[in-house]
Design a protein around this motif. Sequence first.
Motif, PDB file in Angstrom:
ATOM      1  N   VAL A 106      38.023 -21.890  -7.792  1.00 58.10           N
ATOM      2  CA  VAL A 106      37.213 -22.574  -6.779  1.00 58.10           C
ATOM      3  C   VAL A 106      36.858 -23.990  -7.225  1.00 58.10           C
ATOM      4  O   VAL A 106      35.982 -24.627  -6.653  1.00 58.10           O
ATOM      5  N   PHE A 169      39.571 -14.162  -0.574  1.00 57.56           N
ATOM      6  CA  PHE A 169      38.249 -14.743  -0.842  1.00 57.56           C
ATOM      7  C   PHE A 169      38.278 -16.264  -0.700  1.00 57.56           C
ATOM      8  O   PHE A 169      37.355 -16.871  -0.152  1.00 57.56           O
ATOM      9  N   HIS A 172      38.506 -17.195   2.963  1.00 56.30           N
ATOM     10  CA  HIS A 172      37.211 -16.903   3.582  1.00 56.30           C
ATOM     11  C   HIS A 172      36.187 -17.972   3.198  1.00 56.30           C
ATOM     12  O   HIS A 172      35.425 -18.465   4.038  1.00 56.30           O
ATOM     13  N   ARG A 173      36.215 -18.360   1.932  1.00 56.49           N
ATOM     14  CA  ARG A 173      35.296 -19.402   1.454  1.00 56.49           C
ATOM     15  C   ARG A 173      35.592 -20.733   2.128  1.00 56.49           C
ATOM     16  O   ARG A 173      34.684 -21.464   2.529  1.00 56.49           O
ATOM     17  N   PRO A 179      28.817 -16.824   1.532  1.00 61.13           N
ATOM     18  CA  PRO A 179      28.935 -16.810   0.065  1.00 61.13           C
ATOM     19  C   PRO A 179      28.448 -15.514  -0.566  1.00 61.13           C
ATOM     20  O   PRO A 179      29.061 -15.022  -1.524  1.00 61.13           O
ATOM     21  N   ILE A 182      31.132 -12.941  -0.179  1.00 58.03           N
ATOM     22  CA  ILE A 182      32.239 -13.176  -1.099  1.00 58.03           C
ATOM     23  C   ILE A 182      31.856 -12.711  -2.493  1.00 58.03           C
ATOM     24  O   ILE A 182      32.648 -12.050  -3.191  1.00 58.03           O
ATOM     25  N   ASP A 183      30.620 -13.023  -2.913  1.00 59.29           N
ATOM     26  CA  ASP A 183      30.155 -12.575  -4.232  1.00 59.29           C
ATOM     27  C   ASP A 183      30.167 -11.054  -4.329  1.00 59.29           C
ATOM     28  O   ASP A 183      30.581 -10.486  -5.355  1.00 59.29           O
TER      29      ASP A 183
END
Length: 200
Positions: A106, A169, A172-173, A179, A182-183
């Motif tokens: 990321v 992920f 999606h992010r 968030p 996702i976490d």
Amino acid sequence: MDEDGRPAYRRSTGSRRGEARRQELLARVTDDLAANGLVDFSLRRAARAAGTTHKVLLYHFDGVDDLLTQAILALRDRRIDGALAASGAVPDTLSARVRAVWPVLVGEESRVLDQAIGLTMYDPERYAELGRGASQQYLPTLVGLCPPDWSDARKAEVAQLVLATLRGFLIHRATGGDPAGIDAGFAALTRALDREEAAG
């Protein structure tokens, strides 16, 4: 050559000096791509970033699509190098290595590489190689994160699982996903990897 990227000049091949010049130009274009993204990417913009002319770029690359592909590959290599460095500094478990890799994924190259996946989905005929190339570049690294005593088939299966999940992920992010969700999904992935490793 026009802005569609059709080459009008012969590409350089063969010589060590020519390849060194090609790599120098590619590094400059890759830096520009990392900083400014894919929007409005063109041969003329790349030439400005490289400090040369579009004719010189056409001597070293087979047009704008080839140059873009090579720059994306170079950005992925940077990401992979960072991931390997991060994973090598953590305990010897698959889930710990994947957790160490995530911040690299990321990082600053993420926006551009996500845009590249978007290009693949938008125009698969033109940019299919960007999608195929991603898997070919990332899978060997993910296989290498797996326990060494696993069979090759098991490593390949788990690497595919990790790649597909992390890519989901990331998309999606990039599209404004939650968030916290996702976490939570990432935590579930690492628990699943712990169970897989505990299974022996």
